[in-house]
Write a protein that holds these residues in place. Structure first.
Motif, PDB file in Angstrom:
ATOM      1  N   ARG A  88     -36.137  10.185   6.484  1.00 47.15           N
ATOM      2  CA  ARG A  88     -36.939   8.956   6.434  1.00 47.15           C
ATOM      3  C   ARG A  88     -37.582   8.785   5.064  1.00 47.15           C
ATOM      4  NH1 ARG A  88     -39.081   6.665  11.949  1.00 47.15           N
ATOM      5  NH2 ARG A  88     -37.409   7.350  13.333  1.00 47.15           N
ATOM      6  N   LEU A  89     -38.236   7.647   4.883  1.00 45.18           N
ATOM      7  CA  LEU A  89     -38.775   7.273   3.572  1.00 45.18           C
ATOM      8  C   LEU A  89     -40.285   7.456   3.532  1.00 45.18           C
ATOM      9  CD1 LEU A  89     -36.682   4.001   3.163  1.00 45.18           C
ATOM     10  CD2 LEU A  89     -36.330   6.126   1.900  1.00 45.18           C
ATOM     11  N   HIS A  90     -40.774   7.932   2.381  1.00 44.54           N
ATOM     12  CA  HIS A  90     -42.196   8.198   2.188  1.00 44.54           C
ATOM     13  C   HIS A  90     -42.564   7.789   0.763  1.00 44.54           C
ATOM     14  CE1 HIS A  90     -40.925  11.066   5.327  1.00 44.54           C
ATOM     15  NE2 HIS A  90     -40.040  11.455   4.424  1.00 44.54           N
ATOM     16  N   GLY A  91     -43.694   7.124   0.599  1.00 45.68           N
ATOM     17  CA  GLY A  91     -44.072   6.746  -0.758  1.00 45.68           C
ATOM     18  C   GLY A  91     -45.154   5.698  -0.803  1.00 45.68           C
ATOM     19  N   THR A  92     -45.178   4.944  -1.903  1.00 48.61           N
ATOM     20  CA  THR A  92     -46.215   3.945  -2.156  1.00 48.61           C
ATOM     21  C   THR A  92     -45.594   2.701  -2.771  1.00 48.61           C
ATOM     22  OG1 THR A  92     -47.809   5.716  -2.607  1.00 48.61           O
ATOM     23  CG2 THR A  92     -48.415   3.494  -3.299  1.00 48.61           C
ATOM     24  N   LEU A  93     -46.002   1.538  -2.261  1.00 53.92           N
ATOM     25  CA  LEU A  93     -45.666   0.252  -2.882  1.00 53.92           C
ATOM     26  C   LEU A  93     -46.883  -0.251  -3.644  1.00 53.92           C
ATOM     27  CD1 LEU A  93     -43.869  -1.579   0.089  1.00 53.92           C
ATOM     28  CD2 LEU A  93     -42.787  -0.327  -1.797  1.00 53.92           C
ATOM     29  N   PHE A  94     -46.666  -0.713  -4.863  1.00 55.28           N
ATOM     30  CA  PHE A  94     -47.739  -1.266  -5.684  1.00 55.28           C
ATOM     31  C   PHE A  94     -47.576  -2.783  -5.719  1.00 55.28           C
ATOM     32  CE2 PHE A  94     -46.999   3.062  -6.959  1.00 55.28           C
ATOM     33  CZ  PHE A  94     -48.272   3.582  -7.153  1.00 55.28           C
ATOM     34  N   LEU A  95     -48.623  -3.493  -5.284  1.00 60.46           N
ATOM     35  CA  LEU A  95     -48.531  -4.937  -5.095  1.00 60.46           C
ATOM     36  C   LEU A  95     -49.493  -5.701  -5.989  1.00 60.46           C
ATOM     37  CD1 LEU A  95     -48.564  -5.082  -1.167  1.00 60.46           C
ATOM     38  CD2 LEU A  95     -46.627  -4.623  -2.679  1.00 60.46           C
ATOM     39  N   THR A  96     -49.049  -6.856  -6.457  1.00 61.33           N
ATOM     40  CA  THR A  96     -49.921  -7.846  -7.079  1.00 61.33           C
ATOM     41  C   THR A  96     -49.882  -9.099  -6.214  1.00 61.33           C
ATOM     42  OG1 THR A  96     -49.561  -7.027  -9.326  1.00 61.33           O
ATOM     43  CG2 THR A  96     -50.327  -9.286  -9.107  1.00 61.33           C
ATOM     44  N   LEU A  97     -51.037  -9.533  -5.741  1.00 64.57           N
ATOM     45  CA  LEU A  97     -51.138 -10.713  -4.887  1.00 64.57           C
ATOM     46  C   LEU A  97     -51.771 -11.840  -5.685  1.00 64.57           C
ATOM     47  CD1 LEU A  97     -51.650  -7.984  -3.093  1.00 64.57           C
ATOM     48  CD2 LEU A  97     -52.089  -9.611  -1.270  1.00 64.57           C
ATOM     49  N   LYS A  98     -51.138 -12.997  -5.662  1.00 65.55           N
ATOM     50  CA  LYS A  98     -51.624 -14.145  -6.422  1.00 65.55           C
ATOM     51  C   LYS A  98     -52.103 -15.240  -5.476  1.00 65.55           C
ATOM     52  CE  LYS A  98     -50.325 -17.163 -10.274  1.00 65.55           C
ATOM     53  NZ  LYS A  98     -49.232 -17.516 -11.216  1.00 65.55           N
ATOM     54  N   VAL A  99     -53.317 -15.707  -5.682  1.00 65.59           N
ATOM     55  CA  VAL A  99     -53.901 -16.755  -4.843  1.00 65.59           C
ATOM     56  C   VAL A  99     -53.273 -18.103  -5.204  1.00 65.59           C
ATOM     57  CG1 VAL A  99     -56.026 -17.955  -4.213  1.00 65.59           C
ATOM     58  CG2 VAL A  99     -56.070 -15.486  -4.656  1.00 65.59           C
ATOM     59  N   GLN A 100     -52.715 -18.777  -4.204  1.00 66.93           N
ATOM     60  CA  GLN A 100     -52.089 -20.082  -4.421  1.00 66.93           C
ATOM     61  C   GLN A 100     -52.935 -21.233  -3.892  1.00 66.93           C
ATOM     62  OE1 GLN A 100     -49.574 -20.313  -6.305  1.00 66.93           O
ATOM     63  NE2 GLN A 100     -48.847 -18.194  -6.355  1.00 66.93           N
ATOM     64  N   THR A 101     -53.703 -20.985  -2.827  1.00 65.89           N
ATOM     65  CA  THR A 101     -54.733 -21.939  -2.383  1.00 65.89           C
ATOM     66  C   THR A 101     -56.003 -21.136  -2.162  1.00 65.89           C
ATOM     67  OG1 THR A 101     -54.195 -21.716  -0.019  1.00 65.89           O
ATOM     68  CG2 THR A 101     -53.026 -23.417  -1.252  1.00 65.89           C
TER      69      THR A 101
END
Length: 358
Positions: free
Chosen positions: A58-71
């Motif tokens: 199985r898979l193990h790890g970390t996702l790094f996210l950038t979230l941009k506000v659209q409204t």
């Protein structure tokens, strides 16, 4: 936050002195939401992968996210303070979480809720939360999982009663200093008993409720409401999702919900004010770290040095994501429900917010 099929009431009906209603639920105007149907088959249930070890297949790890506000975005603390207490000129303001460095935050629980609701909708899963008033109208197979050894696909990943789940959401920290001041109109309570579309031919709840994205959010110009602390359009947030013991299909489904499938341009709907267009956020997965093989897992506990993880970005990251997304389409994602949800949560959009008060 989790999209319940029938959300709890938030406001009473308009006062009798109101000669004309502006509520689209009463005037017959188009609704800013749709119900995503339940799959016809019963949800498959099985024991979760567990936390006792990192499984080599199985898979193990970390996702790094950038979230941009659209409204414009408001995730409420539930606290109303004097504007002067947080550096605003307005008399009273409903607050968001703001760190000591004057930067807004979105609680990890809020992100987890809105992401889980979409994950539930496109897999053959039960509901995570229900409204007790309509419990007898919810199909029995869609009631929340209570037995740890019999969990639906979403509960295995996000958690259930007595089960923590396989992913962890960190708070999202705004990269912009300060905040914007906006206005949230008063919202009418839902009236499912007055709209047949909420129920199927047998009188059961017809599906999960999701609000459309719009090109902007309603702000000023309403007769009632409250000033709110908010993140303005173009503000960005950064956060991480840690995962362990996920199958390729489970990780791929998560990536679809995060808008990483080029065939389904999905954006998140976060926080309050969803009916009036607030809370649209797009997601970019900027990097990922994934443990490479079973030897890495063994070395994690047999050496003073941390195991090497496969750091991905750019083309390598895209290839990794699309491989897992394909696995999700092959074995976990419900095509009909994904198509329905993508029609509601697609972004960009040219859809206008509802007129008047909703």
């Amino acid at each position: 936050m989790t999209n319940n099929p029938l959300p709890k009431p938030r406001r009473s009906t308009p006062p009798p002195s109101s000669p004309v209603s502006n509520n689209p639920a009463e005037t017959g105007e188009p609704k800013p939401y749709e119900l995503i149907s339940f799959p016809k088959e019963r949800p498959p249930k099985k024991p979760p992968a567990g936390h006792h070890q990192y499984l080599g297949d199985r898979l193990h790890g970390t996702l790094f996210l950038t979230l941009k506000v659209q409204t414009t975005l408001h995730v409420s603390t539930g606290v109303v303070v004097m504007g002067s207490d947080i550096g605003s000129r307005v008399p009273l303001i409903k607050t968001m979480v703001q760190n000591i460095d004057q930067k807004l935050s979105i609680q990890g629980s809020s992100l987890k809720g809105c992401i889980r609701s979409a994950y539930e909708a496109i897999t053959n899963s039960t509901l995570a939360v229900i409204t007790s008033r309509y419990r007898d109208k919810i199909p029995q197979e869609r009631l929340p999982c209570k037995n740890k050894q019999e969990l639906c696909p979403a509960s295995q990943v996000f958690g259930a009663l007595d089960w923590q789940g396989l992913i962890e959401f960190s708070d999202a920290k705004c990269q912009n200093t300060g905040f914007a001041t906006g206005f949230m109109p008063s919202l009418y309570r839902p009236r499912p008993d007055q709209r047949r579309a909420y129920f199927d031919a047998r009188g059961n709840v017809a599906g999960r409720k999701f609000y459309y994205h719009t090109i902007r959010a309603i702000d000023k110009g309403q007769n009632q409401g409250i000033t709110v602390q908010q993140a303005a359009k173009e503000y960005t947030f950064k956060t991480q999702i840690q995962f362990k013991n996920l199958t390729a299909a489970e990780l791929g489904t998560l990536l679809i919900v995060l808008g990483q499938d080029p065939k389904y341009a999905i954006a998140l709907k976060v926080g309050g004010g969803k009916p009036i267009g607030m809370g649209t956020m797009t997601v970019e997965v900027t990097a990922a770290k994934v443990l490479q093989n079973k030897g890495d897992l063994r070395d994690r506990y047999s050496s003073y040095k941390p195991p090497e993880s496969d750091s991905m970005a750019g083309t390598k990251l895209q290839q990794f994501m699309q491989k897992n997304i394909q696995a999700a389409h092959s074995s976990l994602v419900q095509a009909t429900q994904l198509q329905q949800l993508a029609e509601v949560l697609k972004y960009p959009t040219d859809r206008e917010p509802p007129t008047g008060m909703y």
